[in-house]
Design an enzyme around this catalytic site. Structure first.
Site, PDB file in Angstrom:
ATOM      1  N   SER A  57       0.839  -1.193   0.000  1.00 46.41           N
ATOM      2  CA  SER A  57       0.000   0.000   0.000  1.00 46.41           C
ATOM      3  C   SER A  57       0.879   1.251   0.000  1.00 46.41           C
ATOM      4  O   SER A  57       1.662   1.449  -0.920  1.00 46.41           O
ATOM      5  CB  SER A  57      -0.964  -0.039   1.192  1.00 46.41           C
ATOM      6  OG  SER A  57      -1.969   0.927   1.064  1.00 46.41           O
ATOM      7  N   ASP A  60      -9.385  -6.635  -3.464  1.00 39.69           N
ATOM      8  CA  ASP A  60      -8.945  -5.374  -2.860  1.00 39.69           C
ATOM      9  C   ASP A  60     -10.034  -4.317  -3.035  1.00 39.69           C
ATOM     10  O   ASP A  60     -10.356  -3.932  -4.160  1.00 39.69           O
ATOM     11  CB  ASP A  60      -7.648  -4.912  -3.531  1.00 39.69           C
ATOM     12  CG  ASP A  60      -6.984  -3.768  -2.787  1.00 39.69           C
ATOM     13  OD1 ASP A  60      -7.699  -2.872  -2.287  1.00 39.69           O
ATOM     14  OD2 ASP A  60      -5.744  -3.748  -2.712  1.00 39.69           O
ATOM     15  N   HIS A  62      -7.390  -5.848   0.696  1.00 42.67           N
ATOM     16  CA  HIS A  62      -6.340  -4.844   0.905  1.00 42.67           C
ATOM     17  C   HIS A  62      -5.757  -5.118   2.283  1.00 42.67           C
ATOM     18  O   HIS A  62      -6.220  -4.575   3.292  1.00 42.67           O
ATOM     19  CB  HIS A  62      -6.938  -3.439   0.829  1.00 42.67           C
ATOM     20  CG  HIS A  62      -5.891  -2.366   0.780  1.00 42.67           C
ATOM     21  ND1 HIS A  62      -5.251  -1.999  -0.381  1.00 42.67           N
ATOM     22  CD2 HIS A  62      -5.348  -1.589   1.749  1.00 42.67           C
ATOM     23  CE1 HIS A  62      -4.385  -1.047  -0.133  1.00 42.67           C
ATOM     24  NE2 HIS A  62      -4.411  -0.782   1.166  1.00 42.67           N
TER      25      HIS A  62
END
Length: 283
Positions: free
Chosen positions: A109, A229, A257
């Site tokens: 991320s 995600d 995610h």
């Protein structure tokens, strides 16, 4: 080893005028692999056993607390005096503090965005690049925060908030609630200022964009992306592969995610180790 029997072997290191908490796994003589967590993410999210298994693959594995997370230096909540460029420099500073010139970078991320910045601006420091659950448009990305902030200074409220966020962003392979609760408790107990940890990365300044420079990346690049995600659709991962020369995309079925859940560790670890053996793209 159960969480409550874990022996902590953390070291505080001076980096860029602050102190960062760092932990290593494996033999210092092996090629270094630096794990860079996402926004609000302390080193705890890189599971102990995941790190040990990477180290068993012949890597000197390094994880650390970003500034404003875990035991690293914390700043007043809501007023971080740094940018994402400083966060990227912190990653390099950890390597410098360990006497390491080049490393394999693995970023998730926000950590993926930081790793890409390093690969663009400091290519001589990068042996290979693996990014997970990230976007070519970093740092302009959805934060995935729920309405109604928990009372981060209250242990019970903070733990419930962390568990709820992990559940909201995860998938069917996300750890069960008791495991997530133990992890959240560990995160809370190690963190200097939980409010700062949960807010400052989202409020820090953005440095010069490297969005238009992804084609300059020469490190062998692997893009790992969960098919579920909720922040970044698979199209974001494909864009990275289209723009970074030679990048390959590996889909993580049923993953959201999140840091790699145990169900995909074998796949993820094998891919990271394999990626580290690939040749650098010609300049």
């Amino acid at each position: 080893m159960p969480d409550n029997e874990r022996v902590v072997t953390e070291t505080m290191m001076p980096v860029n005028g602050i102190e960062l908490c760092v932990e290593t796994f494996g033999e210092p003589g092996d090629p270094a692999l630096l794990l860079i967590a996402g926004a609000t993410g302390s080193m705890d999210w890189w599971d102990d056993e995941f790190c040990r298994r990477l180290a068993a693959g012949g890597r000197y594995v390094i994880r650390y607390d970003h500034r404003d997370t875990g035991r690293s230096t914390s700043f007043p909540a809501g007023a971080p005096p740094y940018s994402d460029v400083d966060l990227a420099h912190d990653a390099l500073g950890v390597l410098d503090a360990l006497g390491i010139h080049r490393a394999h970078l693995v970023g998730l991320s926000m950590g993926g965005g930081l790793a890409m910045r390093i690969a663009v601006e400091r290519p001589h420091r990068v042996l290979s690049l693996t990014v997970m659950a990230t976007s070519a448009n970093f740092p302009s990305y959805g934060l995935g925060q729920a309405d109604g902030e928990p009372q981060w200074s209250d242990r019970r409220s903070a733990v419930e908030g962390i568990v709820a966020a992990a559940r909201r962003l995860g998938g069917p392979f996300t750890a069960d609630d008791p495991h997530l609760r133990r992890l959240a408790e560990r995160v809370f107990d190690r963190t200097q200022d939980m409010t700062a940890a949960q807010t400052n990365h989202f409020r820090c300044a953005g440095g010069p964009s490297v969005r238009e420079r992804l084609g300059e990346i020469t490190a062998p690049t692997l893009v790992l992306h969960g098919t579920l995600d909720p922040l970044f659709p698979l199209a974001e991962a494909q864009t990275l592969c289209d723009e970074i020369p030679g990048a390959r995309l590996v889909r993580l079925e049923g993953v959201g995610h999140e840091f790699p859940p145990a169900a995909v560790w074998t796949q993820v670890i094998d891919e990271i180790i394999d990626q580290a053996g690939r040749r650098t793209q010609p300049a």
